[in-house]
Enzyme design. Structure first.
Site, PDB file in Angstrom:
ATOM      1  N   ARG A  40      17.401  14.319  22.480  1.00 35.07           N
ATOM      2  CA  ARG A  40      17.062  14.238  21.059  1.00 35.07           C
ATOM      3  C   ARG A  40      16.189  13.037  20.730  1.00 35.07           C
ATOM      4  NH1 ARG A  40      15.047  17.015  18.164  1.00 35.07           N
ATOM      5  NH2 ARG A  40      16.453  18.584  19.013  1.00 35.07           N
ATOM      6  N   LYS A  89       3.418   0.857   5.885  1.00 32.65           N
ATOM      7  CA  LYS A  89       4.114   2.003   5.285  1.00 32.65           C
ATOM      8  C   LYS A  89       4.628   2.905   6.403  1.00 32.65           C
ATOM      9  CE  LYS A  89       1.276   1.751   1.117  1.00 32.65           C
ATOM     10  NZ  LYS A  89       0.268   2.407   0.267  1.00 32.65           N
ATOM     11  N   LYS A 140      -1.694 -10.397  -1.593  1.00 31.64           N
ATOM     12  CA  LYS A 140      -1.989  -9.248  -2.429  1.00 31.64           C
ATOM     13  C   LYS A 140      -1.919  -9.647  -3.905  1.00 31.64           C
ATOM     14  CE  LYS A 140      -1.096  -5.250  -0.791  1.00 31.64           C
ATOM     15  NZ  LYS A 140      -0.449  -3.968  -0.406  1.00 31.64           N
ATOM     16  N   GLU A 171      -6.510  -9.908  -1.039  1.00 28.91           N
ATOM     17  CA  GLU A 171      -6.863  -8.686  -1.764  1.00 28.91           C
ATOM     18  C   GLU A 171      -7.692  -9.011  -3.003  1.00 28.91           C
ATOM     19  OE1 GLU A 171      -3.889  -5.393  -2.502  1.00 28.91           O
ATOM     20  OE2 GLU A 171      -4.161  -6.089  -4.565  1.00 28.91           O
ATOM     21  N   ASP A 218      -9.470  -3.463  -2.775  1.00 28.73           N
ATOM     22  CA  ASP A 218      -8.431  -2.506  -3.155  1.00 28.73           C
ATOM     23  C   ASP A 218      -8.889  -1.576  -4.283  1.00 28.73           C
ATOM     24  OD1 ASP A 218      -5.734  -1.473  -2.982  1.00 28.73           O
ATOM     25  OD2 ASP A 218      -5.380  -2.432  -4.910  1.00 28.73           O
TER      26      ASP A 218
END
Length: 286
Positions: free
Chosen positions: A102, A137, A169, A202, A224
């Site tokens: 698995r 992410k 950021k 950013e 961005d």
């Protein structure tokens, strides 16, 4: 990115935790009906199309579960595959094969999906000087696998985590009192703590690009959610002072246009968070 040594440690942590989670105090299904002495053989069957990834990881899993398991490999990571292809055979203890099954499938199905998605972007960018980057992410606990899959398909890794690169950021800049203050404080922090970390900042608009350029020590500017026209202007403003990255809304339809604006990198969370697992199975054979 982190060192190769740290990366390998991450992989071992993933394997140990996944086996702990899945096997616990024993694979009682196998223990109940298969003798400890039983030997078997299985094949990794491809039931889909795309780019295969995770074969080397599968070998690590099999070795962790049972060093005596033997692998006969037919396809390498990064190869294009189709329905009916066989990636490898594994032979040895039947109980060991089932114990590893698995984790091997879960990892390879997801890694192959990410590699397949990444290859689409790599092919679209062919002929440009722009590289596709992943992001943070990722699925909690298996980031190393997902970033490995991106590399297998020809993409490049962004920072691995919060500790191996500085990324200022919008929230960092706002909380710090503005872009200039954020950069100045960061440079001071790195010097005081004797840290050698690259700084990405950013920018939300061209005015912020201009402000970033007034400061020292910035490795890359992240543009961005810029439109194509402003991206071109930003690239011209920045020149060779630092590297450039486009981010936000990057997909198969827009990535080539951003690349043609002249940026060094485009980053897309979709490489890891918007994919469908490749259909693979581990089948017993005579």
């Amino acid at each position: 990115m982190i060192s190769e040594e740290q990366f390998q440690k991450e992989l071992q942590i993933i394997i140990a935790n996944a086996i702990r989670e899945d096997v616990g105090d024993g694979d009682h299904s196998s223990l109940a009906c298969i003798p400890t002495s039983a030997k078997g053989k299985a094949k990794l069957l491809v039931k889909d199309e795309g780019v295969i990834a995770g074969i080397e990881f599968a070998k690590m899993v099999f070795k962790y579960v049972d060093p005596e398991l033997e692998i006969e490999q037919f396809i390498n990571d990064g190869a294009s595959v189709k329905y009916g292809d066989v990636a490898f055979h594994v032979s040895g203890s039947s109980q060991s094969i089932l114990k590893a099954e698995r984790l091997v499938l879960n990892a390879m199905q997801r890694m192959s999906a990410i590699a397949t998605k990444t290859k689409v972007f790599v092919d679209i960018l062919d002929g440009t000087k722009t590289k596709i980057l992943d992001t943070r992410k990722t699925t909690p606990g298996i980031r190393a696998l997902e970033k490995w899959a991106v590399k297998i398909a020809g993409g490049e890794n962004h920072r691995f985590a919060l500790y191996d690169m500085i990324m200022l950021k919008d929230n960092h800049n706002d909380f710090a009192g503005g872009i200039t203050k954020a950069i100045e404080k960061t440079n001071k922090y790195l010097k005081e703590n004797n840290l050698d970390l690259k700084i990405i900042v950013e920018a939300r608009n061209l005015n912020e690009v201009a402000e970033i350029l007034e400061n020292e020590g910035v490795y890359r500017i992240l543009l961005d959610n810029f439109n194509f026209e402003d991206t071109k202007k930003a690239v011209q403003m920045i020149g060779t002072k630092c590297l450039t990255e486009s981010s936000g809304g990057i997909n198969e339809k827009t990535v080539r246009q951003y690349a043609e604006c002249g940026v060094n990198y485009v980053s897309s969370g979709a490489l890891t968070h918007s994919i469908y697992n490749m259909d693979l199975s581990l089948k017993a054979i005579d």
